[in-house]
Write a protein that holds these residues in place. Sequence first.
Motif, mmCIF file in Angstrom:
data_model
loop_
_atom_site.group_PDB
_atom_site.id
_atom_site.type_symbol
_atom_site.label_atom_id
_atom_site.label_comp_id
_atom_site.label_asym_id
_atom_site.label_seq_id
_atom_site.Cartn_x
_atom_site.Cartn_y
_atom_site.Cartn_z
ATOM 1 N N ARG A 139 0.890 -0.929 0.092
ATOM 2 C CA ARG A 139 -0.164 -0.032 0.001
ATOM 3 C C ARG A 139 0.725 1.266 -0.193
ATOM 4 N NH1 ARG A 139 -3.756 3.621 -1.112
ATOM 5 N NH2 ARG A 139 -3.141 5.591 -0.008
ATOM 6 N N GLY A 140 1.696 1.380 0.868
ATOM 7 C CA GLY A 140 2.921 2.411 1.022
ATOM 8 C C GLY A 140 3.854 2.497 0.027
ATOM 9 N N SER A 141 4.231 1.339 -0.506
ATOM 10 C CA SER A 141 5.454 1.246 -1.438
ATOM 11 C C SER A 141 5.136 1.412 -2.827
ATOM 12 C CB SER A 141 6.498 0.065 -1.080
ATOM 13 O OG SER A 141 5.339 -1.061 -1.475
ATOM 14 N N ALA A 142 3.712 0.886 -3.192
ATOM 15 C CA ALA A 142 3.506 1.195 -4.564
ATOM 16 C C ALA A 142 2.168 1.564 -5.108
ATOM 17 C CB ALA A 142 3.375 -0.402 -5.007
ATOM 18 N N ALA A 143 0.960 1.260 -3.956
ATOM 19 C CA ALA A 143 -0.023 1.829 -4.475
ATOM 20 C C ALA A 143 -0.278 3.301 -4.283
ATOM 21 C CB ALA A 143 -1.135 1.283 -3.454
ATOM 22 N N ALA A 160 -10.841 5.342 -10.257
ATOM 23 C CA ALA A 160 -9.814 5.764 -11.181
ATOM 24 C C ALA A 160 -8.492 5.339 -10.134
ATOM 25 C CB ALA A 160 -9.525 6.935 -11.565
ATOM 26 N N LEU A 161 -8.475 6.253 -8.941
ATOM 27 C CA LEU A 161 -7.621 5.949 -8.001
ATOM 28 C C LEU A 161 -7.270 4.561 -7.448
ATOM 29 C CD1 LEU A 161 -7.989 9.168 -5.557
ATOM 30 C CD2 LEU A 161 -6.245 8.881 -7.754
ATOM 31 N N HIS A 162 -8.438 3.913 -7.429
ATOM 32 C CA HIS A 162 -8.121 2.464 -7.012
ATOM 33 C C HIS A 162 -7.474 1.405 -8.013
ATOM 34 C CE1 HIS A 162 -9.283 -1.235 -5.126
ATOM 35 N NE2 HIS A 162 -9.898 -1.837 -6.294
ATOM 36 N N CYS A 163 -7.911 1.672 -9.160
ATOM 37 C CA CYS A 163 -7.242 1.039 -10.277
ATOM 38 C C CYS A 163 -5.763 1.446 -10.209
ATOM 39 C CB CYS A 163 -7.893 1.485 -11.924
ATOM 40 S SG CYS A 163 -9.523 0.677 -11.706
ATOM 41 N N ALA A 164 -5.488 2.877 -10.221
ATOM 42 C CA ALA A 164 -4.033 3.126 -10.247
ATOM 43 C C ALA A 164 -3.367 2.532 -9.077
ATOM 44 C CB ALA A 164 -3.984 4.540 -10.170
ATOM 45 N N LEU A 167 -2.768 -1.051 -9.918
ATOM 46 C CA LEU A 167 -1.785 -1.299 -10.923
ATOM 47 C C LEU A 167 -0.239 -1.148 -10.076
ATOM 48 C CD1 LEU A 167 -0.936 -1.889 -13.882
ATOM 49 C CD2 LEU A 167 -1.204 0.649 -14.253
ATOM 50 N N GLY A 168 -0.217 -0.203 -9.487
ATOM 51 C CA GLY A 168 1.182 -0.167 -8.713
ATOM 52 C C GLY A 168 1.473 -1.256 -7.901
ATOM 53 N N GLU A 169 0.456 -2.041 -7.302
ATOM 54 C CA GLU A 169 0.965 -3.268 -6.810
ATOM 55 C C GLU A 169 1.153 -3.983 -7.691
ATOM 56 O OE1 GLU A 169 -1.886 -3.122 -2.673
ATOM 57 O OE2 GLU A 169 -3.011 -3.412 -4.653
ATOM 58 N N ALA A 170 0.421 -4.069 -8.921
ATOM 59 C CA ALA A 170 0.732 -5.188 -10.007
ATOM 60 C C ALA A 170 2.303 -5.110 -10.351
ATOM 61 C CB ALA A 170 -0.154 -5.207 -10.973
ATOM 62 N N PHE A 171 2.731 -3.874 -10.730
ATOM 63 C CA PHE A 171 4.086 -3.623 -10.980
ATOM 64 C C PHE A 171 5.038 -3.846 -9.895
ATOM 65 C CE2 PHE A 171 3.084 0.590 -13.638
ATOM 66 C CZ PHE A 171 2.169 -0.481 -14.719
ATOM 67 N N GLN A 172 4.760 -3.832 -8.577
ATOM 68 C CA GLN A 172 5.686 -4.276 -7.558
ATOM 69 C C GLN A 172 5.708 -5.753 -7.289
ATOM 70 O OE1 GLN A 172 5.631 -2.745 -3.531
ATOM 71 N NE2 GLN A 172 7.507 -2.094 -4.012
ATOM 72 N N LEU A 173 4.469 -6.362 -7.404
ATOM 73 C CA LEU A 173 4.630 -7.699 -7.069
ATOM 74 C C LEU A 173 5.297 -8.441 -8.439
ATOM 75 C CD1 LEU A 173 3.926 -10.100 -5.624
ATOM 76 C CD2 LEU A 173 1.702 -10.291 -6.519
ATOM 77 N N THR A 174 5.188 -7.808 -9.675
ATOM 78 C CA THR A 174 5.915 -8.282 -10.785
ATOM 79 C C THR A 174 7.583 -8.230 -10.303
ATOM 80 O OG1 THR A 174 4.200 -7.511 -12.386
ATOM 81 C CG2 THR A 174 6.666 -7.750 -13.177
ATOM 82 N N ASN A 175 8.046 -7.017 -9.907
ATOM 83 C CA ASN A 175 9.448 -6.912 -9.505
ATOM 84 C C ASN A 175 9.727 -7.880 -8.039
ATOM 85 O OD1 ASN A 175 9.927 -4.664 -11.242
ATOM 86 N ND2 ASN A 175 9.368 -3.053 -9.502
ATOM 87 N N LEU A 231 -0.980 -11.553 -12.176
ATOM 88 C CA LEU A 231 -1.758 -11.263 -13.129
ATOM 89 C C LEU A 231 -3.151 -10.865 -12.725
ATOM 90 C CD1 LEU A 231 -0.561 -14.489 -15.482
ATOM 91 C CD2 LEU A 231 -0.092 -12.070 -15.905
ATOM 92 N N ASP A 232 -3.743 -11.448 -11.784
ATOM 93 C CA ASP A 232 -4.910 -11.121 -11.210
ATOM 94 C C ASP A 232 -4.916 -9.700 -10.970
ATOM 95 O OD1 ASP A 232 -7.767 -11.940 -10.345
ATOM 96 O OD2 ASP A 232 -6.894 -11.194 -8.344
ATOM 97 N N LEU A 233 -3.878 -9.111 -10.193
ATOM 98 C CA LEU A 233 -3.868 -7.558 -10.028
ATOM 99 C C LEU A 233 -3.863 -6.825 -11.275
ATOM 100 C CD1 LEU A 233 -1.357 -7.493 -7.263
ATOM 101 C CD2 LEU A 233 -3.678 -7.159 -6.870
ATOM 102 N N TYR A 234 -3.072 -7.231 -12.418
ATOM 103 C CA TYR A 234 -3.347 -6.261 -13.714
ATOM 104 C C TYR A 234 -4.761 -6.592 -14.101
ATOM 105 C CZ TYR A 234 1.832 -6.317 -14.267
ATOM 106 O OH TYR A 234 3.185 -5.779 -14.203
ATOM 107 N N GLU A 235 -5.316 -7.468 -14.010
ATOM 108 C CA GLU A 235 -6.749 -7.666 -14.645
ATOM 109 C C GLU A 235 -7.659 -6.605 -13.786
ATOM 110 O OE1 GLU A 235 -7.678 -8.656 -17.402
ATOM 111 O OE2 GLU A 235 -5.532 -9.114 -17.399
#
Length: 315
Positions: A139-143, A160-164, A167-175, A231-235
Amino acid sequence: MRPFAHPPRPELVAAYVQCRRIHAHYGRTYYLATRLLPPERRPHVWALYAFARVADEIVDNAAGGDPRRLTGWSEHALAAVRAAEPPHPRLEPVLAATWHTMRAYDLDPGLLEEFLASMAMDLTVTRYATWADLRGYMRGSAAVIGELMAPVLGASGPEALHCAGTLGEAFQLTNFVRDVAEDLDRGRIYLPGEDLRRCGVSEDALARAVRCGRPDPAVRTLVAVQVRRALDLYEQARPGLAMVDASAQPCLEAAFTLYRAILWQVVDHDFDVFAGRLSVPRRARALTAGRVVAAAGVTRLAARGGRRPPRRSWS
């Protein structure tokens, strides 16, 4: 958005250029995507990325996990971005650029405070027992970074903010998936402990995979669980792609596509993230960016009745 005075002062331009260099050096995939933004918006993404990266580098380079350097920088940075006047661009280019970006889009400094609190956790917390615990960190590091970026891309409103944020979480979990070995070398595991137990993976097994560069079947299963979750977070975040300004959609779609493609690289390598750092090949990145730009150009041209839009400049 309140636009800058035209032209902006050379010192401020130089501050944003320094942020661009930081972004280009550390965030190649996302930096490529930001090149698809209108020129006047790119510097603000550079500033927010650079702010986050400076804090991240302090954490990663903290000798012996000493929290004092991060604490000192965090207190100074928050005071600087909340001050009535900006820091001097030559002396503190990242903070000066961040100060101007926060005001240009009326961004909440509390989001930066949340981010820095999560960075401080990295100095004392190295394991997360549950997915809920890890997501609390994210939440703090990515969302919050996603929520800061959203207005720069023209998005607003709770959905829109929830989706953003998602997506930040999806990027970080990918990392986290890609960098399991690198994080373990730093003494950290960003995979929920409950998932390790369910998959029958011990920390010794993870360490052995790092040493040998070859995971056993249980470790591959653990990585696959994280890939499916990401992948679920991206969707979940996908609806947000249509909630930003049309001019920003190519950037967001490219970032979405390129980062998610890292996960498909993991799948293609049979969930082995230990033999070397996986990334999307440069040619594939360029082709994706080209496809997104071409599709967006056709759409915009059709909307304008075939008339080419005028060129715009940040300055």
